[in-house]
Design a protein around this motif. Sequence first.
Motif, short mmCIF file in Angstrom:
data_model
loop_
_atom_site.label_atom_id
_atom_site.label_comp_id
_atom_site.label_asym_id
_atom_site.label_seq_id
_atom_site.Cartn_x
_atom_site.Cartn_y
_atom_site.Cartn_z
N HIS A 589 0.83 -1.20 0.00
CA HIS A 589 0.00 0.00 0.00
C HIS A 589 0.87 1.26 0.00
N LEU A 590 0.43 2.27 -0.71
CA LEU A 590 0.97 3.62 -0.60
C LEU A 590 -0.21 4.59 -0.68
N VAL A 591 -0.37 5.38 0.39
CA VAL A 591 -1.48 6.33 0.47
C VAL A 591 -0.91 7.70 0.79
N VAL A 592 -1.29 8.70 0.00
CA VAL A 592 -0.89 10.09 0.22
C VAL A 592 -2.15 10.92 0.36
N GLY A 593 -2.22 11.71 1.45
CA GLY A 593 -3.45 12.45 1.71
C GLY A 593 -3.21 13.87 2.16
N ASN A 594 -4.25 14.67 2.02
CA ASN A 594 -4.24 16.06 2.47
C ASN A 594 -5.59 16.40 3.07
N GLU A 595 -5.57 17.14 4.19
CA GLU A 595 -6.80 17.65 4.79
C GLU A 595 -6.70 19.17 4.87
N TYR A 596 -7.70 19.83 4.36
CA TYR A 596 -7.75 21.30 4.37
C TYR A 596 -9.01 21.73 5.10
N SER A 597 -8.83 22.32 6.26
CA SER A 597 -9.95 22.81 7.06
C SER A 597 -10.08 24.31 6.85
N GLU A 610 -7.28 11.95 -0.94
CA GLU A 610 -6.36 10.84 -0.79
C GLU A 610 -6.13 10.18 -2.15
N ALA A 611 -4.87 9.94 -2.46
CA ALA A 611 -4.49 9.16 -3.64
C ALA A 611 -3.82 7.88 -3.14
N TYR A 612 -4.09 6.77 -3.80
CA TYR A 612 -3.57 5.49 -3.31
C TYR A 612 -3.15 4.60 -4.48
N TYR A 613 -2.24 3.69 -4.14
CA TYR A 613 -1.80 2.68 -5.11
C TYR A 613 -1.56 1.38 -4.35
N LYS A 614 -2.03 0.27 -4.90
CA LYS A 614 -1.80 -1.05 -4.31
C LYS A 614 -1.21 -1.97 -5.38
N HIS A 615 -0.14 -2.62 -5.02
CA HIS A 615 0.45 -3.65 -5.88
C HIS A 615 0.23 -4.99 -5.21
N LEU A 616 -0.52 -5.88 -5.87
CA LEU A 616 -0.92 -7.15 -5.27
C LEU A 616 -0.22 -8.31 -5.97
N LEU A 644 -8.27 7.80 -6.68
CA LEU A 644 -8.30 9.11 -6.02
C LEU A 644 -9.64 9.26 -5.32
N ASP A 645 -9.61 9.65 -4.03
CA ASP A 645 -10.83 9.86 -3.25
C ASP A 645 -10.87 11.31 -2.79
N LEU A 646 -12.04 11.94 -2.95
CA LEU A 646 -12.26 13.31 -2.50
C LEU A 646 -13.53 13.35 -1.65
N ARG A 647 -13.47 14.12 -0.58
CA ARG A 647 -14.66 14.27 0.28
C ARG A 647 -14.67 15.68 0.86
N LEU A 648 -15.77 16.39 0.61
CA LEU A 648 -15.98 17.72 1.17
C LEU A 648 -17.14 17.64 2.15
N ASN A 649 -16.88 17.93 3.42
CA ASN A 649 -17.96 17.88 4.40
C ASN A 649 -17.96 19.15 5.24
N GLY A 650 -19.12 19.47 5.76
CA GLY A 650 -19.26 20.66 6.59
C GLY A 650 -20.71 21.02 6.78
N GLU A 651 -20.92 22.22 7.29
CA GLU A 651 -22.28 22.69 7.58
C GLU A 651 -22.80 23.47 6.38
N PHE A 652 -23.22 22.76 5.34
CA PHE A 652 -23.86 23.43 4.21
C PHE A 652 -25.15 24.11 4.65
N VAL A 653 -25.81 23.50 5.63
CA VAL A 653 -26.95 24.11 6.31
C VAL A 653 -26.54 24.27 7.77
N PRO A 654 -26.70 25.46 8.37
CA PRO A 654 -26.23 25.67 9.74
C PRO A 654 -26.77 24.62 10.71
N GLY A 655 -25.86 24.07 11.52
CA GLY A 655 -26.26 23.11 12.54
C GLY A 655 -26.39 21.68 12.06
#
Length: 811
Positions: A589-597, A610-616, A644-655
């Motif tokens: 496994h090789l996983v490279v990730g970034n989190e931007y708050s 996150e970008a990932y590569y698996k050699h099996l 490649l995995d992308l995820r954007l989460n947060g309060e699109f609606v308050p609360g």
Amino acid sequence: MFYGNSQTATIKGVILNDDNQPIPSVSISSGNLGTTSNDNGFFELKVPADEDVVVTFTHISHRNVVATFNLKNGQALEFNPVMKVEVEQIAAVVINTNTRQSVDGVLSISPEILRTIKGAQPGIENILKTLPGFNISNELSTQYSVRGGNFDENLVYVNEIEVYRPFLIRSGQQEGLSFVNTDMVQNVDFSAGGFQAKYGDRLSSVLDITYRNPINFGIRADASLLGGSVTAEAVSKDSKFSGIVGLRYRDNSLFINSLETESDVVPVFADVQTFLTYKFSDKFHLNFLGNISLNQYDFTPQNRQTNFGTLDEPVALQVFYEGQEKDKYLTTFGAFKANYFASEDLNLKLIASAYHTTEQEYFDILAQYRLGEVNTNIGDENLGEVEFTEGIGSQFTHARNDLDAVIVNIEHKGDYKLKDESTLEWSLKYTHEDLRDRLVEWEVIDSAGFSVRPPIFNIPNNQPYQPFEGPLTAFQNIRATNYVKIDRLQAYAQWSKRTMLGSNEVFYNAGLRAHSWNVNSEIPNEEGVSSSNQLVVSPRAQFAIKPDWEKDMMFRIAGGVYYQPPLYRELRDSSGIVQPDVKAQKSIHLVVGNEYSFKMWDRPFKLVTEAYYKHLSDVNPYTLENVRIRYRAKNNAKAYAYGLDLRLNGEFVPGTESWFSFGYLKTEENIENRGYIARPTDQRLKFGILFQDYVPNIPDLKMYLNLIYNTGVPGGSPSYADPYVYQSRLRDYRRADLGLSYVLVNQNKTYSAQWKQVFKELTLGVEIYNMFNAQNTISNTWVRDVYSKRQFAIPNFLTPRVFNVRLSTRF
């Protein structure tokens, strides 16, 4: 100091003023716990874990800051409050596990989301399916694949105890309940790859669940057209004993009766779970996790009609059935976990568990079919009916499959905090698996234009034009009896540290895992092999850095060598015979990730990439039939997966918390050096949305939308087909589930009506599953017509639009 609740977490950070200057000598207190900030404004405070803890920050020249925390055992959270000189006091804030920086690559999900947002899947999988890299294309199933792996490549832990699922289930209709009871959950952590050495030997993912220790009495109940659940929790007066018990019942008739196949079906799925804790002293705690689960599936099909083809050439398959299916899966599971808190720095654990499953799969079903052209004349009284038959035949399937398995584990775990604030963790685990398995399956196909013999024999067959004089053979015939014992010895050691590198915060983790196993089969395979001993060693490492930038970012890299020593199903080949010398599949496994708050509309958001590569290598190829995996029991392939995995989460609606996910995946395998082809889990594109909202003027009227789009996977090839010849894909999976609910009672309201005062919460909801009535498929049925000898792929559709009503309450 050593205090009563020895499950601890750490809060640390720097206290600043309005000018971003550190404030020394700030008093930080929580109950009888306390500390002060040093000359650089830095503080560190140990607090009890898994409960609400109120921490107060006070200073003679600044206004107080009050914050409430609920952290996991062993968690270290950075909290940097700003103390103001102004008159008004800062409002109280609540900090939980979702606000921490995920330095270890683990995603935490709020248990409140699990309890609030219901769906077709009866468990935590309903939420996880919206995450990138996580794929479910069958709403009747809780089985999932992660980043190109199959269902057997995922680890599930509850309170550090590995849990198992039945072996024989072949269809999502038979599954019933997920092991995890969402009403009992305290924390949910999920890792899609590059996980630490403390987690076991699987190739794809880890789902780490923590059940909660109650702090008061409460009852929660949920009822819908799909079943119901009741959960009760209590604690003794001296707080030494606490327990939570959950009962669940699931009835999938609402879904199954909406399928194309008309049938009489009795799907009964029920379980009872309990998690008990007794604190003999501050230093010694004893836990018990128990589960009894019954899945009973009685199915009597009657008829089916599937229309397919094009507008110019519509075709229909009509099937009339005789016979029935009776399946039963009874599993029991129990585990004791002893925690000894020798000091603030040293924790020792002993875990003993046993899992027992008895499974039966019995069916005798005769299917007589007609394949023909459909009447398309609008206004005709026979519109939609078959007018001209192109194929006619019958299929008889039979099974008498029984399995009895016992899995026993005993494990010692420990963790020690070194003087340099790093942590050392270790474990030694022994597992004994005892399996008794009988397989009797056969299928007979009789049709003009259909070979009654398996096509692997080169005997001329020119039916119906010339009689066939050779011996008749079942199209498929599997008969095997296996008595297998597997002994495993596993161990790991890992070191982790959070520290500063200049002005940047960094996290290190390095570990080594070893797994030795012995397979013993009473019945040798065709080569005379009856036993095998093997050993694998798995190094793993992680590094994360949070730069001292104006933007709140964190970068992470993880990797290692991961092995999957074969489970029982991986040892059993397509003929049902156990092959003891199957090797462990290997994945680098090789996983490279970034989190931007960041903040948008003055609300918190986070973008995770996150970008990932698996050699099996030493890959054990398999085919996928609904949710049943059939392995070749040969390590004759190699493979790769990247994405490649992308995820954007947060309060699109308050609360409220919502997220949008995108995933790209490509995974291929090379079997016996014939070239690379798509693996059965090659689901290229994934879009997922979990969106929550409410009516601004009526905040008690809430809505959630659970939306999934997956591109199709390879599948549905005829029996005995060469995968290098059949690489067609199933249609794309599209699904939208909508839930509407109204909160009748909650703790923020006062009521004059006596009946409302009984409840702490009361919610009434309506749910629409598959809102747009998309026709999704799980597999194909292959039928050949008489004249053209063409084989038609008739789609087996999943559930259409279904309505559900739900009532949830808490006392």
